[in-house]
Design a protein around this motif. Structure first.
Motif, PDB file in Angstrom:
ATOM      1  N   TRP A 160      42.804  32.168  44.673  1.00  8.81           N
ATOM      2  CA  TRP A 160      43.078  32.609  43.984  1.00  8.81           C
ATOM      3  C   TRP A 160      43.230  30.642  42.717  1.00  8.81           C
ATOM      4  CZ3 TRP A 160      47.079  34.496  40.450  1.00  8.81           C
ATOM      5  CH2 TRP A 160      47.104  33.399  39.258  1.00  8.81           C
ATOM      6  N   TRP A 161      42.708  30.008  43.562  1.00  9.15           N
ATOM      7  CA  TRP A 161      42.394  28.817  42.949  1.00  9.15           C
ATOM      8  C   TRP A 161      40.894  29.154  42.527  1.00  9.15           C
ATOM      9  CZ3 TRP A 161      37.737  26.333  43.245  1.00  9.15           C
ATOM     10  CH2 TRP A 161      37.899  24.533  43.030  1.00  9.15           C
ATOM     11  N   ALA A 162      40.158  29.775  42.643  1.00  9.94           N
ATOM     12  CA  ALA A 162      38.356  29.611  41.866  1.00  9.94           C
ATOM     13  C   ALA A 162      39.260  31.034  40.898  1.00  9.94           C
ATOM     14  CB  ALA A 162      38.000  30.455  43.389  1.00  9.94           C
ATOM     15  N   ILE A 163      39.702  31.887  41.219  1.00  6.71           N
ATOM     16  CA  ILE A 163      39.863  32.250  39.479  1.00  6.71           C
ATOM     17  C   ILE A 163      40.824  31.854  38.267  1.00  6.71           C
ATOM     18  CG2 ILE A 163      41.060  34.459  38.488  1.00  6.71           C
ATOM     19  CD1 ILE A 163      40.852  35.933  41.446  1.00  6.71           C
ATOM     20  N   VAL A 164      41.521  31.652  38.719  1.00  3.65           N
ATOM     21  CA  VAL A 164      42.476  30.051  37.647  1.00  3.65           C
ATOM     22  C   VAL A 164      41.351  29.192  37.028  1.00  3.65           C
ATOM     23  CG1 VAL A 164      45.042  31.159  38.466  1.00  3.65           C
ATOM     24  CG2 VAL A 164      43.715  28.897  39.401  1.00  3.65           C
ATOM     25  N   THR A 165      40.897  28.878  37.889  1.00  6.22           N
ATOM     26  CA  THR A 165      39.730  27.556  37.349  1.00  6.22           C
ATOM     27  C   THR A 165      38.660  27.607  36.903  1.00  6.22           C
ATOM     28  OG1 THR A 165      40.556  26.281  39.285  1.00  6.22           O
ATOM     29  CG2 THR A 165      38.189  25.966  38.469  1.00  6.22           C
ATOM     30  N   VAL A 166      38.499  29.317  37.062  1.00 10.94           N
ATOM     31  CA  VAL A 166      36.855  29.404  36.605  1.00 10.94           C
ATOM     32  C   VAL A 166      37.194  30.405  34.590  1.00 10.94           C
ATOM     33  CG1 VAL A 166      36.872  32.279  36.884  1.00 10.94           C
ATOM     34  CG2 VAL A 166      34.672  31.077  36.841  1.00 10.94           C
ATOM     35  N   THR A 167      39.216  30.890  34.555  1.00 10.83           N
ATOM     36  CA  THR A 167      38.992  31.429  33.696  1.00 10.83           C
ATOM     37  C   THR A 167      40.152  30.064  32.405  1.00 10.83           C
ATOM     38  OG1 THR A 167      41.931  31.695  34.316  1.00 10.83           O
ATOM     39  CG2 THR A 167      39.956  33.293  34.347  1.00 10.83           C
ATOM     40  N   THR A 168      39.773  28.953  33.549  1.00 15.58           N
ATOM     41  CA  THR A 168      40.406  27.928  32.463  1.00 15.58           C
ATOM     42  C   THR A 168      42.197  27.779  32.717  1.00 15.58           C
ATOM     43  OG1 THR A 168      40.181  28.234  30.501  1.00 15.58           O
ATOM     44  CG2 THR A 168      37.934  27.599  31.460  1.00 15.58           C
ATOM     45  N   VAL A 169      42.781  28.201  32.822  1.00 16.04           N
ATOM     46  CA  VAL A 169      44.236  28.319  33.226  1.00 16.04           C
ATOM     47  C   VAL A 169      44.880  27.266  33.947  1.00 16.04           C
ATOM     48  CG1 VAL A 169      46.147  29.848  34.154  1.00 16.04           C
ATOM     49  CG2 VAL A 169      44.046  31.565  33.180  1.00 16.04           C
ATOM     50  N   GLY A 170      44.371  26.838  34.998  1.00 16.56           N
ATOM     51  CA  GLY A 170      44.703  25.705  36.146  1.00 16.56           C
ATOM     52  C   GLY A 170      45.758  25.462  36.373  1.00 16.56           C
ATOM     53  N   TYR A 171      47.205  26.796  36.957  1.00 15.64           N
ATOM     54  CA  TYR A 171      48.238  26.539  36.962  1.00 15.64           C
ATOM     55  C   TYR A 171      48.423  25.362  37.800  1.00 15.64           C
ATOM     56  CZ  TYR A 171      49.071  31.146  35.547  1.00 15.64           C
ATOM     57  OH  TYR A 171      48.236  32.897  35.089  1.00 15.64           O
ATOM     58  N   GLY A 172      47.752  24.168  38.609  1.00 15.20           N
ATOM     59  CA  GLY A 172      48.218  22.958  39.325  1.00 15.20           C
ATOM     60  C   GLY A 172      48.518  23.941  41.085  1.00 15.20           C
ATOM     61  N   ASP A 173      48.810  25.282  40.676  1.00 13.74           N
ATOM     62  CA  ASP A 173      49.907  24.805  42.394  1.00 13.74           C
ATOM     63  C   ASP A 173      48.807  24.480  43.114  1.00 13.74           C
ATOM     64  OD1 ASP A 173      48.122  27.603  41.879  1.00 13.74           O
ATOM     65  OD2 ASP A 173      49.275  28.435  41.939  1.00 13.74           O
ATOM     66  N   TYR A 174      47.547  24.564  43.182  1.00 17.68           N
ATOM     67  CA  TYR A 174      46.694  23.918  44.046  1.00 17.68           C
ATOM     68  C   TYR A 174      45.428  22.826  43.746  1.00 17.68           C
ATOM     69  CZ  TYR A 174      47.968  28.055  46.841  1.00 17.68           C
ATOM     70  OH  TYR A 174      48.694  28.913  47.670  1.00 17.68           O
ATOM     71  N   VAL A 175      45.598  21.852  44.266  1.00 13.98           N
ATOM     72  CA  VAL A 175      44.846  20.682  43.561  1.00 13.98           C
ATOM     73  C   VAL A 175      43.586  20.799  44.612  1.00 13.98           C
ATOM     74  CG1 VAL A 175      44.890  18.730  41.984  1.00 13.98           C
ATOM     75  CG2 VAL A 175      46.307  20.609  41.354  1.00 13.98           C
ATOM     76  N   PRO A 176      42.315  19.956  44.128  1.00 14.49           N
ATOM     77  CA  PRO A 176      41.519  19.731  45.160  1.00 14.49           C
ATOM     78  C   PRO A 176      41.714  18.376  45.476  1.00 14.49           C
ATOM     79  CG  PRO A 176      40.302  19.904  43.305  1.00 14.49           C
ATOM     80  CD  PRO A 176      41.805  21.575  42.767  1.00 14.49           C
TER      81      PRO A 176
END
Length: 256
Positions: A160-176
């Motif tokens: 889920w984190w990889a999908i929202v990050t690669v699409t540049t959406v970045g919901y911020g629910d998971y942050v490295p």
């Protein structure tokens, strides 16, 4: 007699690449399977040992392949600058599965379904790169974050984190939270922006081509209509001339 174009970096490196291409693709597959299995089955045991051996073997194979090609290349400096990604696949292990993109060019059916050969290749590459990038990034972030005290602790969260990050959406629910995790995030966002640009450019090219084809079709239809009207006008004029000739002949006959 047809002359073959010269190889860009010499015949020796060309022969080496042809001979080892499928070996390197197999190495990418082996690395992806071993790395996935290692992350999906954490802990020690025989599985972890086998995965470790496979990962080490693929690293050696990719390193040897890179060194041999660098030695055989002429000019060596230009080859080095144009193959920095190959160097990155040796230095950064999670990039090795991206060598599997060599496989997607075999999918000729995409070329027939999407239009031109070049656009089909670009779309296949972008699609394959997206899937591989998301999966490898998910595995990598799970590897570094689960042991580093981060929020990403399961594969589903990592994907889920990889999908929202690669699409540049970045919901911020998971942050490295680890340095390695943030590096992976930067690389994934950069790759996502590049992939979006490729897809957008390909789609724009397809739309412009369709619009141009439609415009040419309308122009040809209008030209055909004009030519048809011209032919009908000429035929009508000929009929009028024939009628006038017949009338003139009949008048002369009456006068005689």
């Amino acid at each position: 007699m047809t002359l073959m174009p010269p190889e860009p970096y010499g015949p020796r490196i060309a022969r080496w690449e042809r001979a080892t291409e499928w070996v390197m693709v197999g190495g990418g597959v082996a690395f992806l399977l071993a790395y996935s299995l290692q992350q999906l089955t954490p802990g020690g045991g025989i599985v972890a040992a086998v995965c470790g051996v496979v990962l080490a073997a693929t690293w050696v194979a990719f390193g040897v392949d890179y060194i041999v090609r660098l030695v055989l290349a002429r000019p060596r400096g230009r080859w080095f600058l144009r193959h920095l990604f190959d160097l990155a696949t040796v230095i950064v292990p999670v990039l090795r599965p991206l060598r599997l993109l060599r496989l997607v060019v075999l999918l000729e059916v995409m070329h027939r379904s999407v239009g031109s050969r070049l656009r089909g290749t670009i779309i296949v590459y972008a699609s394959g790169a997206t899937v591989l990038l998301i999966w490898t990034a998910a595995l990598a972030i799970l590897d570094v974050e689960s042991d580093g005290g981060g929020d990403i602790r399961t594969l589903s969260e990592a994907v889920w984190w990889a999908i929202v990050t690669v699409t540049t959406v970045g919901y911020g629910d998971y942050v490295p939270v680890t340095a390695a995790g943030r590096f992976i995030a930067v690389a994934l966002m950069t790759g996502g922006i590049a992939l979006i640009g490729v897809v957008t450019a390909s789609l724009s090219s397809w739309i412009l081509e369709r619009v141009d084809a439609a415009g040419k079709g309308r122009a040809e239809s209008a030209r055909d209509e004009d030519q048809r009207e011209l032919r009908e006008g000429i035929a009508a004029a000929r009929d009028e001339i024939r009628a006038l000739r017949d009338e003139i002949r009949s008048l002369r006959g009456d006068e005689g």
